[in-house]
Write an enzyme that holds these catalytic residues in place. Structure first.
Site, PDB file in Angstrom:
ATOM      1  CB  CYS A  12      -5.324   6.758  -1.294  1.00 13.52           C
ATOM      2  SG  CYS A  12      -3.833   7.669  -0.490  1.00 13.52           S
ATOM      3  CG  ASP A  68      -1.892   0.985   1.304  1.00 12.37           C
ATOM      4  OD1 ASP A  68      -2.258   1.248   0.170  1.00 12.37           O
ATOM      5  OD2 ASP A  68      -2.137   1.677   2.311  1.00 12.37           O
TER       6      ASP A  68
END
Length: 448
Positions: free
Chosen positions: A386, A333
């Protein structure tokens, strides 16, 4: 530096925080967190302070355009205290319908009188009252002659970002994306399947009068709107739920962790994905949570303790340098520009530059390289961000696959609803399309 006693109450503290963001590029969340821990403000004031700081940064160029017009182009020359006091006042006038205009003006005028004297206070008073008299005919930039400038001012995003997105998505869709970025963020909670489920949690919310809607995409997720004080309710401290956006939940569903597996989360803090992985693994198997900074890893530890997760090992190391054994699955991530979470972090859009995107892509590729050495044959890497920038997303993945023919993309439709999956088989979410954070994730299988 002005004495601290000038910055009193939510409006004064808002000016202090906005000055710091402007002057030092400090992150809003960190500055706000310090003030919210203080005993000086009650819960109502804390909510108001959060609303003011986020609101001003969300709408900064729109506010500035209007003030500049009524200041006769002298606004930019004012000192930061005057600029930010006027922004705070105008934000209340334009966007907070429950605040009387006179209260917003008077607070700003009194603050400036104390800090900069009567003459400056008179200017602030005159400009703000003039704006109030002209609320039905505020200036707007010309849409026809310069559409980029129009979008940049009206939706308060830097011109360079607007231009990128108009080139990529066209004017109309960019306008929708910018508008979605400026919405107040929705809070989403994930029921902790070790202690409860979405149906039981929904009943507990009903008993407490907490309104919610079920997630369209994830069975254990409830959207609770703009509920403030969610961290203060008993169900949170007892570990019944976590706060997690649906886009982050979808990343973990794409990883599809199973009980008994070994999973490495290479960039685990603050721990939302790590803990969801643990819940899906039912505390069976092993998770290795890696983060560079001990203090950030402590956030992951605290969440694991609150939720009752016992199968997590914590390693404070640079993810690109260390060897953590071989795993069935690795989650990368990656740190990114964050352009998918502007709703939650409006200061990001003013602090990032185009060069950041290129620099981050280099780090992201290094993390994928590390992951490739940690996953067993037949194992899985999920790479996620993101952000909505291709240079940090699919282009990083393509660069990686060019060097690593032993990996291939597995179609995300096998794990996720087709609405969030592209023709290329990877996850892509947008605030204006899916009513969640913008994000990207791809599932890579090590075939040999």
């Amino acid at each position: 530096m002005e004495p601290q006693e000038f910055y009193k109450g939510p409006r004064g503290i808002a000016v202090k925080i906005l000055n710091r963001v402007e002057r030092t590029d400090s992150y809003l969340d960190k500055l706000l967190d310090i003030e919210l821990k203080s005993d000086e403000l009650n819960e109502l004031d804390k909510r108001f302070l959060t609303e003011l700081t986020h609101g001003v940064l969300r709408w900064k160029t729109r506010l500035d355009f209007i003030i500049e017009y009524f200041c006769k182009n002298k606004f930019a020359m004012q000192d930061p205290n005057i600029r930010n006091a006027m922004r705070v006042a105008l934000y209340q006038i334009l966007f907070l319908t429950k605040i009387p205009h006179a209260a917003a003006v008077n607070e700003a005028v009194e603050f400036i009188k104390k800090i900069r004297g009567q003459k400056a206070a008179n200017l602030v008073n005159a400009v703000l009252r003039n704006i109030i008299r002209n609320l039905n005919k505020l200036p707007t930039p010309d849409n026809e002659t310069d559409p980029i400038q129009y979008l940049s001012i009206m939706y308060a995003h830097p011109t360079w970002i607007v231009k990128r997105w108009v080139d990529r998505y066209g004017f109309y869709e960019t306008e929708q994306l910018l508008a979605a970025n400026n919405e107040r963020p929705t809070i989403v909670v994930r029921a902790n399947s070790l202690k409860t489920n979405a149906d039981e949690l929904a009943k507990l919310f009903d008993e407490r009068g907490i309104k919610y809607v079920r997630s369209k995409y994830l069975e254990n997720f409830l959207k609770v709107g703009h509920l403030s004080g969610i961290y203060n309710i008993d169900l949170f401290s007892q570990g019944y739920f976590s706060i997690q956006d649906e886009s982050a939940g979808l990343v973990v569903k794409l990883l599809d962790p199973k009980p008994g597996e070994t999973v490495i989360d290479l960039c685990s803090a603050p721990g939302g994905k790590t803990t969801y992985i643990g819940e899906l693994m039912k505390n069976e198997g092993k998770i290795i949570a890696v983060d560079k900074y001990e203090h950030r890893l402590n956030l992951v530890k605290q969440s694991c303790e609150r939720l009752g997760l016992t199968n997590v090992d914590f390693i404070a190391e640079d993810a690109t340098a260390a060897n953590f054994g071989v795993a069935d699955k690795v989650l990368v991530d990656a740190p990114c520009s964050g352009f998918g979470v502007i709703q939650k972090k409006p200061d990001i859009k003013w602090q990032r530059e185009l060069s950041d995107i290129k620099n981050l892509a280099k780090t992201q590729l290094e993390l994928l390289e590390t992951a490739s050495k940690l996953v067993r044959n037949g194992g899985v890497i999920v790479y996620s961000t993101c952000t909505i920038e291709p240079e940090e997303n699919i282009e990083v993945v393509k660069s990686f696959l060019d060097k690593h023919p032993e990996f291939e993309i597995e179609d995300a439709r096998n794990y996720l609803p087709s609405e969030v999956v592209t023709n290329g088989g990877y996850m892509e979410t947008f605030p204006h399309k899916h009513d969640m954070d913008g994000g990207f994730a791809v599932r890579l299988i090590k075939t040999k």
